[in-house]
Each structure stands twice: as C-alpha cells, then as structure tokens.
Design a protein around this motif. Structure first.
Motif, mmCIF file in Angstrom:
data_model
loop_
_atom_site.group_PDB
_atom_site.id
_atom_site.type_symbol
_atom_site.label_atom_id
_atom_site.label_comp_id
_atom_site.label_asym_id
_atom_site.label_seq_id
_atom_site.Cartn_x
_atom_site.Cartn_y
_atom_site.Cartn_z
ATOM 1 N N CYS A 150 -6.240 -15.010 33.093
ATOM 2 C CA CYS A 150 -5.000 -15.757 33.331
ATOM 3 C C CYS A 150 -4.857 -16.698 32.137
ATOM 4 C CB CYS A 150 -5.132 -16.517 34.646
ATOM 5 S SG CYS A 150 -3.639 -17.378 35.092
ATOM 6 N N SER A 151 -4.047 -16.294 31.152
ATOM 7 C CA SER A 151 -4.169 -16.873 29.811
ATOM 8 C C SER A 151 -3.996 -18.385 29.757
ATOM 9 C CB SER A 151 -3.187 -16.195 28.864
ATOM 10 O OG SER A 151 -1.880 -16.401 29.328
ATOM 11 N N ASN A 152 -3.184 -18.944 30.670
ATOM 12 C CA ASN A 152 -2.989 -20.396 30.574
ATOM 13 C C ASN A 152 -4.197 -21.195 31.060
ATOM 14 O OD1 ASN A 152 -2.438 -19.568 33.181
ATOM 15 N ND2 ASN A 152 -1.057 -21.267 33.583
ATOM 16 N N LEU A 153 -5.208 -20.501 31.545
ATOM 17 C CA LEU A 153 -6.428 -21.200 31.947
ATOM 18 C C LEU A 153 -7.453 -21.285 30.812
ATOM 19 C CD1 LEU A 153 -6.985 -19.792 35.543
ATOM 20 C CD2 LEU A 153 -5.874 -21.917 34.846
ATOM 21 N N GLY A 154 -7.147 -20.663 29.697
ATOM 22 C CA GLY A 154 -8.071 -20.699 28.558
ATOM 23 C C GLY A 154 -8.196 -22.104 28.006
ATOM 24 N N LEU A 155 -9.359 -22.382 27.441
ATOM 25 C CA LEU A 155 -9.607 -23.707 26.854
ATOM 26 C C LEU A 155 -9.902 -23.560 25.367
ATOM 27 C CD1 LEU A 155 -11.963 -25.362 29.494
ATOM 28 C CD2 LEU A 155 -9.600 -26.013 28.967
ATOM 29 N N CYS A 156 -9.359 -24.491 24.579
ATOM 30 C CA CYS A 156 -9.669 -24.535 23.148
ATOM 31 C C CYS A 156 -11.048 -25.158 22.935
ATOM 32 C CB CYS A 156 -8.654 -25.393 22.402
ATOM 33 S SG CYS A 156 -6.996 -24.720 22.371
ATOM 34 N N ALA A 157 -11.639 -24.800 21.802
ATOM 35 C CA ALA A 157 -12.964 -25.321 21.452
ATOM 36 C C ALA A 157 -12.980 -26.854 21.418
ATOM 37 C CB ALA A 157 -13.364 -24.771 20.086
ATOM 38 N N GLU A 158 -11.929 -27.451 20.870
ATOM 39 C CA GLU A 158 -11.891 -28.914 20.725
ATOM 40 C C GLU A 158 -11.929 -29.596 22.089
ATOM 41 O OE1 GLU A 158 -9.901 -26.638 19.403
ATOM 42 O OE2 GLU A 158 -8.921 -27.336 17.569
ATOM 43 N N ARG A 159 -11.176 -29.030 23.024
ATOM 44 C CA ARG A 159 -11.110 -29.666 24.344
ATOM 45 C C ARG A 159 -12.403 -29.490 25.116
ATOM 46 N NH1 ARG A 159 -5.127 -28.482 26.635
ATOM 47 N NH2 ARG A 159 -4.684 -27.582 24.578
#
Ligand SMILES: O=c1ccn([C@H]2C[C@H](O)[C@@H](CO)O2)c(=O)[nH]1
Ligand SMILES: [Zn+2]
Length: 169
Positions: A85-94
């Motif tokens: 569910c793509s909007n659940l992905g997290l960026c490395a920085e966060r």
C-alpha cells in the motif's frame, strides 16, 4: 568543521556508550567516535551507505540510506521501508528521525542521505524536509553520491519560507 568536533562525548563515557551498544539489541544508536576516519561528514555518509544496504524497496527498487548525528555524538541510521500500500512507505530520513526521537534524542547536528544514483545528489523529498524542520532550521543536511561527494545545506535552505505552527496561548 574538524573531525575533533565530533568528540563531544567525554572520553570517560565513551567506553560506557560502546558497552551499552554491544550489550543491547534494543538500542539502535551507534557512536560515531569509534568509526571515525578523516572527516565526520564522510563518516556520516558512509554510515548512511551502510544503512542503504538494509533498504526494503521492492516496488521502486530505489534504495536510500540516512544517518542522523545528534548533538551529543550519537548516530541513528535509517533506510526506506516500502509497502504494497504505497502511501504507507517510509523514507530513509524519517525512519532515522523517528528512531532517534523514540529513543529520546531531539537535538540534531546533521543528517547524511545517500542513494545509488551516480549523476545527481540525492535530496530529501518535501515531506521529509518538513519533518527535518520540526527539529530545527539550521542543522546540516549532507546530500551525497555513491563516490562520497556531497552537497551541504542547512534544513532551512531546503525549505525556504517554512510552515511553523504558532500555538495561541
Ligand atoms: O530522499 C529520499 C527520496 C526517496 N526516498 C525513497 C522513498 C521511496 O521508497 C523511494 C522512491 O521514491 O525512495 C527516500 O527514502 N528518501
Ligand atoms: Zn522523504
């Protein structure tokens, strides 16, 4: 900035930090002083590259790493963690910021970000810029290439005219 600037942790407490690191799988921070070579900025970028190796990015196939240095010399790393569910992905920085904050660290000196892209420096997305801003305007963002070259900016350089919530008394 000199490499010695990193040695903010008093000598007598470093062994303790290291012991703490080795004896605990729960705590995720490392101490930069035991990984230091010539420059703290390069060291931080190298730690971000190590973290990039852990990226979970089966959808974008675009691994990103981050290494966040606290003002008291601890490093929290992060990688992107995607989801079906793509909007659940997290960026490395966060991921790095959330790890640090959840361990009680909110004062940051710098964050290094890396990717595998060789011809441009990786830059934090807009959402991450706002998240970085939450913890100060003037700390440092190091945006790197795989060859360890990098662009250095402050957080507010990356998010001019920032939104800051003014809470009414
Ligand atoms: O600075 C960035 C830019 C992108 N990504 C991630 C989000 C997504 O998983 C993948 C592609 O956008 O890269 C980061 O982690 N940090
Ligand atoms: Zn982001």
């Amino acid at each position: 900035m000199a490499a010695s600037d990193l040695c903010e942790v008093p000598t007598e407490s470093r062994g303790c930090e290291l012991k703490h690191k080795m004896s605990s799988l729960v705590h995720t921070e490392t101490s930069l002083s035991d990984k230091m070579t010539d420059s703290w900025e390069l060291d931080l970028i190298k730690l971000s590259q190590e973290a990039m190796g852990k990226a979970y990015c089966p959808y974008s196939k675009f691994p990103v790493g981050a290494a966040l240095l606290t003002t008291d010399g601890k490093v929290f790393t992060g990688c992107n963690v995607e989801n079906a569910c793509s909007n659940l992905g997290l960026c490395a920085e966060r991921v790095a910021v959330n790890k640090a904050v959840s361990e009680g660290y909110r004062n940051f000196k710098a964050i290094a970000v890396c990717s595998e892209v060789v011809d441009t420096y990786i830059t934090p997305c807009g959402g991450c810029r706002q998240v970085l801003l939450e913890f100060g305007q003037t700390w440092i963002v190091l945006m790197s290439k795989p060859d360890l070259s990098y662009e250095k900016r402050t957080v507010v350089d990356l998010i001019p005219m920032p939104f800051v919530l003014k809470i009414r008394d």
